[in-house]
Scaffold this active site. Structure first.
Site, PDB file in Angstrom:
ATOM      1  N   TYR A 121      26.706  22.964   4.316  1.00 15.72           N
ATOM      2  CA  TYR A 121      28.151  22.899   4.562  1.00 15.72           C
ATOM      3  C   TYR A 121      28.492  22.303   5.940  1.00 15.72           C
ATOM      4  CZ  TYR A 121      32.830  24.934   5.494  1.00 15.72           C
ATOM      5  OH  TYR A 121      34.135  25.142   5.842  1.00 15.72           O
TER       6      TYR A 121
ATOM      7  N   ASP B 147      15.941  18.794   4.672  1.00 15.55           N
ATOM      8  CA  ASP B 147      16.639  19.849   3.924  1.00 15.55           C
ATOM      9  C   ASP B 147      15.824  20.119   2.661  1.00 15.55           C
ATOM     10  OD1 ASP B 147      20.051  20.642   3.823  1.00 15.55           O
ATOM     11  OD2 ASP B 147      18.661  21.270   2.247  1.00 15.55           O
TER      12      ASP B 147
ATOM     13  N   ALA C 272      19.456  24.625   9.374  1.00 14.99           N
ATOM     14  CA  ALA C 272      18.770  25.264   8.243  1.00 14.99           C
ATOM     15  C   ALA C 272      18.564  26.759   8.483  1.00 14.99           C
ATOM     16  CB  ALA C 272      17.418  24.590   8.022  1.00 14.99           C
TER      17      ALA C 272
ATOM     18  N   THR D  29      25.859  31.967  16.051  1.00 14.70           N
ATOM     19  CA  THR D  29      26.955  32.699  15.406  1.00 14.70           C
ATOM     20  C   THR D  29      27.493  33.829  16.272  1.00 14.70           C
ATOM     21  OG1 THR D  29      27.373  34.280  13.608  1.00 14.70           O
ATOM     22  CG2 THR D  29      25.091  33.977  14.222  1.00 14.70           C
TER      23      THR D  29
ATOM     24  N   TYR E 231      20.621  39.509  10.150  1.00 13.38           N
ATOM     25  CA  TYR E 231      21.081  38.122  10.259  1.00 13.38           C
ATOM     26  C   TYR E 231      21.394  37.791  11.721  1.00 13.38           C
ATOM     27  CZ  TYR E 231      24.291  34.192  10.298  1.00 13.38           C
ATOM     28  OH  TYR E 231      24.907  33.005  10.610  1.00 13.38           O
TER      29      TYR E 231
ATOM     30  N   LYS F 299      19.197  35.270  14.528  1.00 17.79           N
ATOM     31  CA  LYS F 299      19.757  34.150  15.296  1.00 17.79           C
ATOM     32  C   LYS F 299      19.646  34.408  16.802  1.00 17.79           C
ATOM     33  CE  LYS F 299      21.723  31.284  12.226  1.00 17.79           C
ATOM     34  NZ  LYS F 299      21.767  29.822  12.265  1.00 17.79           N
TER      35      LYS F 299
ATOM     36  N   HIS G  67      32.724  33.626   0.952  1.00 19.32           N
ATOM     37  CA  HIS G  67      33.725  33.452   2.009  1.00 19.32           C
ATOM     38  C   HIS G  67      35.158  33.606   1.497  1.00 19.32           C
ATOM     39  CE1 HIS G  67      30.330  31.276   4.130  1.00 19.32           C
ATOM     40  NE2 HIS G  67      30.592  32.363   4.820  1.00 19.32           N
TER      41      HIS G  67
ATOM     42  N   ARG H 293      40.234  37.375  11.612  1.00 19.00           N
ATOM     43  CA  ARG H 293      39.126  36.490  11.960  1.00 19.00           C
ATOM     44  C   ARG H 293      39.671  35.202  12.584  1.00 19.00           C
ATOM     45  NH1 ARG H 293      37.049  40.419  11.361  1.00 19.00           N
ATOM     46  NH2 ARG H 293      35.316  41.104  10.078  1.00 19.00           N
TER      47      ARG H 293
HETATM   48  N1  UDP Z   1      37.031  39.161   2.799  1.00 15.44           N
HETATM   49  C1  UDP Z   1      37.738  39.835   1.795  1.00 15.44           C
HETATM   50  N2  UDP Z   1      37.441  39.534   0.492  1.00 15.44           N
HETATM   51  C2  UDP Z   1      36.503  38.593   0.140  1.00 15.44           C
HETATM   52  C3  UDP Z   1      35.804  37.907   1.169  1.00 15.44           C
HETATM   53  C4  UDP Z   1      36.096  38.234   2.491  1.00 15.44           C
HETATM   54  O1  UDP Z   1      38.578  40.677   2.083  1.00 15.44           O
HETATM   55  O2  UDP Z   1      36.286  38.377  -1.065  1.00 15.44           O
HETATM   56  C5  UDP Z   1      37.333  39.459   4.207  1.00 15.44           C
HETATM   57  C6  UDP Z   1      36.142  39.999   4.992  1.00 15.44           C
HETATM   58  O3  UDP Z   1      36.124  41.398   4.937  1.00 15.44           O
HETATM   59  C7  UDP Z   1      36.443  39.479   6.399  1.00 15.44           C
HETATM   60  C8  UDP Z   1      37.200  38.178   6.179  1.00 15.44           C
HETATM   61  O4  UDP Z   1      37.672  38.236   4.832  1.00 15.44           O
HETATM   62  O5  UDP Z   1      37.290  40.360   7.074  1.00 15.44           O
HETATM   63  C9  UDP Z   1      36.332  36.952   6.323  1.00 15.44           C
HETATM   64  O6  UDP Z   1      35.165  37.128   5.561  1.00 15.44           O
HETATM   65  P1  UDP Z   1      34.143  35.943   5.266  1.00 15.44           P
HETATM   66  O7  UDP Z   1      33.112  36.469   4.313  1.00 15.44           O
HETATM   67  O8  UDP Z   1      34.871  34.706   4.871  1.00 15.44           O
HETATM   68  O9  UDP Z   1      33.470  35.630   6.685  1.00 15.44           O
HETATM   69  P2  UDP Z   1      32.714  36.594   7.724  1.00 15.44           P
HETATM   70  O10 UDP Z   1      33.785  37.097   8.637  1.00 15.44           O
HETATM   71  O11 UDP Z   1      32.044  37.670   6.955  1.00 15.44           O
HETATM   72  O12 UDP Z   1      31.780  35.659   8.411  1.00 15.44           O
END
Ligand code: UDP
Length: 335
Positions: free
Chosen positions: A14, A35, A79, A122, A146, A150, A194, A226
């Site tokens: 991505y 990759d 990767a 991250t 995770y 990193k 996501h 976020r």
């Molecule tokens: N989130 C949610 N429902 C989903 C996926 C994500 O409510 O199906 C929320 C998750 O709890 C977080 C925000 O959306 O607060 C972003 O989550 P994502 O998985 O996109 O990224 P992360 O913050 O985990 O890297």
């Protein structure tokens, strides 16, 4: 225009594919991608002249072959596995792939006198936030394998600089999101976890109702906040970081975010207004390990790399994701 050759690991993924495109089409680099195509997509490599080596970064022979065939001046390393939940249930998979496998790249760099490395890191390396927005001075106490996988690589990179003069920029992304502004490449994960793509797929009726993970957080609307940063802005940070190192810059780590938070509820509202469709949702439990708020202070990236996000409005980010999802492939690559 520069004709230096950059090796991009995970360049068919991505963020990798958006960076490869910018390196090749805008910054004028020759690009070699390594990759294994487990999560990457051949079709995500759209720029002319990009060489794809289909191999795993832990394959020392394949890596050696690349370094002895091409005059690699820098490595941009993407990767990695990135599912937090899976890292808890299968930590060895994460330490093997995210921490140990890149050592093969570092060894080859050392052997061939290549001393510039950009790491896709991250905000998960910080762990539970103690202050908001978060600066790079925030304690790094990751709360899952995770984040630890990193962080260890960040530390290995510091040691490699001390010992071998191998310089690196460690870019700590907040929430990578959106797709290329011309809709040509985008986000295609399987499984997709996501928020933004899942909100849009729910709006299209491709998946069932979106589960909102928690509505009782101490935030204005009770849902998590976020810092969503556009993938092309992230890509540009890598180009800037390479320029910085090639001009003799010293190693450091920096955050990449917009400095503005959006809540899950705000993302859903923006998606409804952009798509003209209702997003079916259900409220669920909090997801383990999710802090209420994560927002970056990216002033160091601005100061050291001249980096500033061009897209700061969550609506604009969602619009690019929606365009990709409604493009010819419907937001999916053929291969
Ligand atoms: N989130 C949610 N429902 C989903 C996926 C994500 O409510 O199906 C929320 C998750 O709890 C977080 C925000 O959306 O607060 C972003 O989550 P994502 O998985 O996109 O990224 P992360 O913050 O985990 O890297």
């Amino acid at each position: 225009m520069s004709k230096e050759t950059i090796l991009v690991s995970g360049g068919a993924g991505y963020i990798g594919s958006h960076t490869v495109r910018m390196l090749a089409e805008e910054a004028g680099y020759q690009v070699v991608v390594i990759d294994n195509l487990v999560f990457g997509h051949r079709d995500a490599l759209v720029s002319e002249g990009v060489v794809l080596v289909e191999a795993d970064i832990s394959d020392a022979n394949a890596v050696e072959e690349i370094f002895s065939t091409h005059n690699i001046s820098g490595v941009v390393h993407f990767a990695a596995f990135c599912f937090v939940g899976e890292s808890v249930t299968d930590p060895l998979k994460y330490y093997a792939n995210n921490t140990a496998a890149p050592l093969t790249l570092l060894r080859a760099m050392r052997e061939h006198g290549c001393d510039q490395f950009i790491l896709s890191s991250t905000c998960a390396t910080y762990g539970d936030p103690q202050e908001m927005p978060m600066t790079e001075r925030h304690a790094q106490q990751p709360i899952n394998p995770y984040g630890r996988s990193k962080l260890m690589l960040e530390q290995i990179l510091s040691d490699c600089d001390q010992a071998y003069g191998l310089r690196s920029v460690r870019l700590r992304y907040f929430n990578a999101s959106g797709c290329s502004r011309d809709g040509l490449i985008g986000e295609d994960h399987d499984p997709e976890t996501h928020l933004i793509p899942n909100v849009l797929r729910a709006a299209k009726g491709e998946i069932g109702p979106l589960t909102v993970f928690g509505s009782d957080y101490p935030t204005p609307d009770g849902t998590c906040i976020r810092d969503y940063v556009h993938v092309e802005d992230l890509a540009r940070a890598h180009v800037n970081a390479l320029n910085y190192l090639s001009e003799g810059g010293t190693s450091f780590s920096c955050n990449l975010g917009t400095g503005q938070g959006a809540s899950v509820r705000q993302v859903i509202d923006a998606a409804e207004s952009i798509t003209g469709k209702q997003v079916p949702i259900e409220y669920g439990e909090r997801r383990e390990g999710d802090p209420p708020e994560l927002v970056a202070d990216s002033s160091l990236a601005k100061q050291a790399l001249g980096w500033e996000p061009q897209i700061t409005d969550i609506r604009h980010i969602i619009e690019t994701a929606w365009a990709w999802m409604n493009g010819p492939g419907g937001g999916k690559y053929r291969e």
